[in-house]
Design a protein around this motif. Structure first.
Motif, PDB file in Angstrom:
ATOM      1  N   ILE A 251       0.812  -1.197   0.000  1.00 52.52           N
ATOM      2  CA  ILE A 251       0.000   0.000   0.000  1.00 52.52           C
ATOM      3  C   ILE A 251       0.860   1.266   0.000  1.00 52.52           C
ATOM      4  O   ILE A 251       0.564   2.228  -0.684  1.00 52.52           O
ATOM      5  CB  ILE A 251      -0.953  -0.002   1.218  1.00 52.52           C
TER       6      ILE A 251
ATOM      7  N   LYS B 286       3.332   4.165  -0.723  1.00 53.70           N
ATOM      8  CA  LYS B 286       3.749   4.652  -2.040  1.00 53.70           C
ATOM      9  C   LYS B 286       5.255   4.563  -2.235  1.00 53.70           C
ATOM     10  O   LYS B 286       5.722   4.358  -3.320  1.00 53.70           O
ATOM     11  CB  LYS B 286       3.301   6.108  -2.204  1.00 53.70           C
TER      12      LYS B 286
ATOM     13  N   PHE C  96       2.320  19.732 -14.615  1.00 57.17           N
ATOM     14  CA  PHE C  96       1.138  18.947 -14.969  1.00 57.17           C
ATOM     15  C   PHE C  96       1.504  17.513 -15.348  1.00 57.17           C
ATOM     16  O   PHE C  96       0.894  16.556 -14.878  1.00 57.17           O
ATOM     17  CB  PHE C  96       0.412  19.642 -16.127  1.00 57.17           C
TER      18      PHE C  96
ATOM     19  N   SER D 268       2.615  15.250 -12.531  1.00 56.51           N
ATOM     20  CA  SER D 268       1.502  14.718 -11.754  1.00 56.51           C
ATOM     21  C   SER D 268       0.750  13.668 -12.551  1.00 56.51           C
ATOM     22  O   SER D 268       0.530  12.557 -12.106  1.00 56.51           O
ATOM     23  CB  SER D 268       0.561  15.858 -11.356  1.00 56.51           C
ATOM     24  N   ARG D 269       0.384  14.038 -13.764  1.00 54.73           N
ATOM     25  CA  ARG D 269      -0.503  13.178 -14.532  1.00 54.73           C
ATOM     26  C   ARG D 269       0.204  11.934 -15.053  1.00 54.73           C
ATOM     27  O   ARG D 269      -0.236  10.814 -14.835  1.00 54.73           O
ATOM     28  CB  ARG D 269      -1.084  13.962 -15.713  1.00 54.73           C
ATOM     29  N   THR D 270       1.308  12.133 -15.766  1.00 56.59           N
ATOM     30  CA  THR D 270       1.953  10.994 -16.412  1.00 56.59           C
ATOM     31  C   THR D 270       2.883  10.248 -15.474  1.00 56.59           C
ATOM     32  O   THR D 270       2.930   9.027 -15.478  1.00 56.59           O
ATOM     33  CB  THR D 270       2.750  11.461 -17.644  1.00 56.59           C
TER      34      THR D 270
ATOM     35  N   LEU E 264       3.604  11.614  -9.789  1.00 55.36           N
ATOM     36  CA  LEU E 264       4.218  12.164  -8.592  1.00 55.36           C
ATOM     37  C   LEU E 264       3.172  12.919  -7.771  1.00 55.36           C
ATOM     38  O   LEU E 264       2.240  13.505  -8.314  1.00 55.36           O
ATOM     39  CB  LEU E 264       5.352  13.137  -8.969  1.00 55.36           C
ATOM     40  N   THR E 265       3.326  12.894  -6.447  1.00 58.16           N
ATOM     41  CA  THR E 265       2.409  13.646  -5.603  1.00 58.16           C
ATOM     42  C   THR E 265       2.808  15.116  -5.626  1.00 58.16           C
ATOM     43  O   THR E 265       3.914  15.463  -6.051  1.00 58.16           O
ATOM     44  CB  THR E 265       2.460  13.153  -4.150  1.00 58.16           C
ATOM     45  N   TYR E 266       1.908  15.971  -5.146  1.00 58.11           N
ATOM     46  CA  TYR E 266       2.219  17.399  -5.118  1.00 58.11           C
ATOM     47  C   TYR E 266       3.497  17.675  -4.307  1.00 58.11           C
ATOM     48  O   TYR E 266       4.342  18.466  -4.720  1.00 58.11           O
ATOM     49  CB  TYR E 266       1.040  18.186  -4.520  1.00 58.11           C
ATOM     50  N   SER E 267       3.639  17.012  -3.169  1.00 53.63           N
ATOM     51  CA  SER E 267       4.849  17.290  -2.369  1.00 53.63           C
ATOM     52  C   SER E 267       6.099  16.806  -3.086  1.00 53.63           C
ATOM     53  O   SER E 267       7.150  17.443  -2.989  1.00 53.63           O
ATOM     54  CB  SER E 267       4.770  16.691  -0.967  1.00 53.63           C
TER      55      SER E 267
ATOM     56  N   GLU F 213      -0.092  23.528  -6.780  1.00 54.85           N
ATOM     57  CA  GLU F 213      -1.554  23.548  -6.866  1.00 54.85           C
ATOM     58  C   GLU F 213      -2.029  24.541  -7.921  1.00 54.85           C
ATOM     59  O   GLU F 213      -2.919  24.243  -8.716  1.00 54.85           O
ATOM     60  CB  GLU F 213      -2.170  23.939  -5.516  1.00 54.85           C
ATOM     61  N   ASN F 214      -1.432  25.729  -7.906  1.00 55.12           N
ATOM     62  CA  ASN F 214      -1.836  26.757  -8.863  1.00 55.12           C
ATOM     63  C   ASN F 214      -1.544  26.343 -10.303  1.00 55.12           C
ATOM     64  O   ASN F 214      -2.382  26.507 -11.180  1.00 55.12           O
ATOM     65  CB  ASN F 214      -1.124  28.083  -8.562  1.00 55.12           C
TER      66      ASN F 214
ATOM     67  N   MET G 142      -1.332  23.395 -11.447  1.00 59.97           N
ATOM     68  CA  MET G 142      -2.256  22.316 -11.817  1.00 59.97           C
ATOM     69  C   MET G 142      -3.630  22.877 -12.184  1.00 59.97           C
ATOM     70  O   MET G 142      -4.228  22.477 -13.179  1.00 59.97           O
ATOM     71  CB  MET G 142      -2.396  21.318 -10.664  1.00 59.97           C
ATOM     72  N   GLY G 143      -4.097  23.782 -11.373  1.00 51.38           N
ATOM     73  CA  GLY G 143      -5.399  24.387 -11.637  1.00 51.38           C
ATOM     74  C   GLY G 143      -5.394  25.136 -12.961  1.00 51.38           C
ATOM     75  O   GLY G 143      -6.305  24.988 -13.782  1.00 51.38           O
TER      76      GLY G 143
END
Lengths: 376, 183
Positions: free
Chosen positions: B3, B5, B140, B143-145, B148-151, B165-166, B168-169
């Motif tokens: 479980i 990561k 982007f 994260s997507r491909t 990876l986590t935000y941190s 975060e910004n 990504m948004g």
């Protein structure tokens, strides 16, 4: 004194619910985009997820937009081409360099490695060629003698049986006495007579295995599963017959294979499969399908630790994953079982990642509680 | 149970535990190589650079001490390898440009009329990604491909989590505008 304090609290509460209301109903540009991004990348808290979920339900347009963006996420499996990496070869190569770097040898060792590597490659190629000739020979023999082999099954229990058993997440590779090579998928069992060089080559399988059978025209190679018999003279094929799935699959990678049902009185008799054929039977229904020209790697990639989900329903996917990872999967509502998915995962991938991709693709949720995964 | 990561233990690798090293290699090699492929046009070179990241860790001889997660260390180290490689091999970079141009060219030749919705969507997503400002796209895609986590992204790129975060948004909003035909 008491009165103003109450009104202040009231005002704050009203403001809060008003804000929340605005937040949930309107697409406030910046904030909600980051929220959506968090949701899609798995970063959202359960509270944030709830907000997004509610927003989705609000209008059809919202739902459409959400689905489109979700599709962008899933699109990565297509666009993020990982190229072809032979991980096994790469690791062996790395291991060699590792050893060399640890022991302080001179750099001029390098040419020797590459020669060695080349030799290995040649040998591999030679084996491949031999197998091809063998398969060509079988093609003739099986078509000529098919009638003779048809009805000689039901072997007696032979004393002295070797049992190969693979655990969850484990694949085994071994060679039988007659030179045939076997790969055993996770949670599978293969019973082989101690003396395979006797009069018959008969083994029984529960689960999934890939066979590369050493050619022997005098002695067919028989694979018994609960309800079927697969026989060959020398070829490569994959058999799937798990006790908990009332389903048998046989894929022929090379050569010709004959399959018959164990109980012939109500069965479909003898089926001849050619190279590239995939047989799928649901034994309870007594029906079967043969798919031709099926990708040869689709049913044997598990040997490299690739979990191939080929348009499988979620309950079948769950059964399969439970063989690769030590966990129990629960589907909270019955409707989930029929959702189908086509995907490919590596068994080396973190489980969390696999679960995330599945739930994203099927638009469902999951939670993990110790050794239990719940889809809902 | 798999479980968690990030289950690789640097301590074990420092203790010369080849099993742990192999686990790390198998877990990350393919993903890292495809990440390097984004910088380096030649996939064989991308794989060599990836391999050298692993070899370098082994060469640290027990003194490997990743400040954050193992994953973000690997991505950061690989990115450095790639950038160094590009710096010392201008030719390769040009070759890569040529290749990416021909790749785009293929896109242009796609028969739009005959393609189904999915193909068109895939094509449009790629096009939209190409148009995105570089930094935003990098965040982007990590994260997507790369998953990876935000941190992990903030560690890797040396930006705050809020900035991730910004980005990504903004990336999402940009994509929505570019893909409005599909709504």
């Amino acid at each position: 004194m008491g009165v103003p304090r109450v009104s202040v609290v009231l005002v704050i509460t009203v403001c809060k619910s008003l804000l929340l209301l605005i937040f949930k109903n309107l697409m406030i540009p910046d904030q909600n985009w980051t929220l959506l991004a968090k949701y899609l990348s798995g970063e959202a808290s359960s509270q944030e997820k709830e907000i997004v979920d509610e927003w989705r339900k609000k209008t059809e347009d919202n739902q459409k937009l959400f689905e489109l963006l979700q599709r962008v996420w899933i699109h990565k499996t297509i666009s993020g081409s990982k190229g072809d990496v032979d991980l096994e070869k790469k690791w062996l190569d790395t291991l060699e360099k590792l050893d060399d770097r640890s022991s302080s040898h001179q750099k001029h060792l390098q040419p020797e490695w590459s020669e060695e590597k080349k030799e290995k490659g040649d040998r591999f190629f030679r084996v491949g060629k031999v197998a091809q000739y063998a398969a060509a020979a079988i093609l003739l023999v099986v078509t000529t003698f098919a009638g003779i082999f048809l009805y000689q099954f039901y072997a007696e229990e032979t004393p002295g049986t070797l049992v190969y058993k693979s655990e969850i997440g484990e694949t085994l590779e071994f060679q039988l006495d007659d030179g045939s090579q076997v790969w055993l998928a996770p949670k599978s069992k293969l019973e082989v007579p101690a003396d395979l060089n006797g009069s018959k080559r008969e083994i029984s399988l529960e689960g999934e295995a890939y066979f590369s059978v050493e050619s022997n025209q005098d002695k067919a190679f028989w694979v018994y599963t609960k309800n079927s018999i697969t026989k060959v003279l020398g070829t490569q094929f994959n058999v799937t017959a798990f006790a908990d799935e009332s389903l048998l699959e046989v894929q022929v990678i090379e050569g010709i294979v004959a399959v018959e049902k164990g109980n012939r009185s109500q069965g479909f008799g003898d089926i001849i499969l050619n190279e590239g054929d995939l047989l799928k039977t649901d034994e309870q229904l007594n029906t079967y399908e043969i798919h031709s020209n099926v990708s040869k790697s689709a049913h044997s990639k598990w040997r490299q630790g690739v979990i191939v989900l080929d348009d499988l329903s979620l309950d079948r996917i769950s059964e399969r994953l439970e063989r690769w990872f030590p966990m129990e999967i629960i589907l909270e509502s019955e409707g989930l079982a029929d959702k189908n998915l086509t995907a490919e995962f590596r068994s080396s991938q973190p489980l969390e990642e696999i679960l995330q991709e599945i739930s994203l693709a099927l638009n469902i949720e999951y939670k993990v509680d110790q050794q239990t995964v719940i889809f809902y | 149970m798999r479980i968690s990561k990030d289950e690789i233990s640097p301590a074990k690798i420092n203790n010369r535990n080849t099993d742990e090293f192999e686990k790390m290699f198998r877990l990350y090699f393919v993903r890292l190589a495809s990440y390097a492929h984004k910088f380096i046009g030649d996939f064989a070179v991308a794989q060599d650079l990836t391999q050298s990241v692993f070899l370098n860790i082994w060469e640290l001889d027990g003194k490997w001490n990743p400040p954050g997660s193992v994953k973000s260390y690997l991505y950061a180290a690989l990115k450095n390898q790639c950038l160094n490689y590009i710096k010392h091999n201008r030719v390769v970079k040009e070759w890569q440009d040529e290749e990416s141009w021909s790749r785009q060219h293929n896109h242009i030749n796609m028969d739009w009329e005959k393609s189904d919705r999915e193909t068109k969507l895939d094509y449009s997503i790629n096009k939209a990604l190409e148009k995105m400002p570089e930094k935003r796209r990098e965040v982007f895609e990590l994260s997507r491909t790369e998953g990876l986590t935000y941190s992990e992204i903030s560690e890797l790129l040396g930006i705050t989590k809020k900035t991730v975060e910004n980005h990504m948004g903004n990336a999402l909003r940009f994509l929505k505008d570019e893909l409005s035909d599909f709504l």
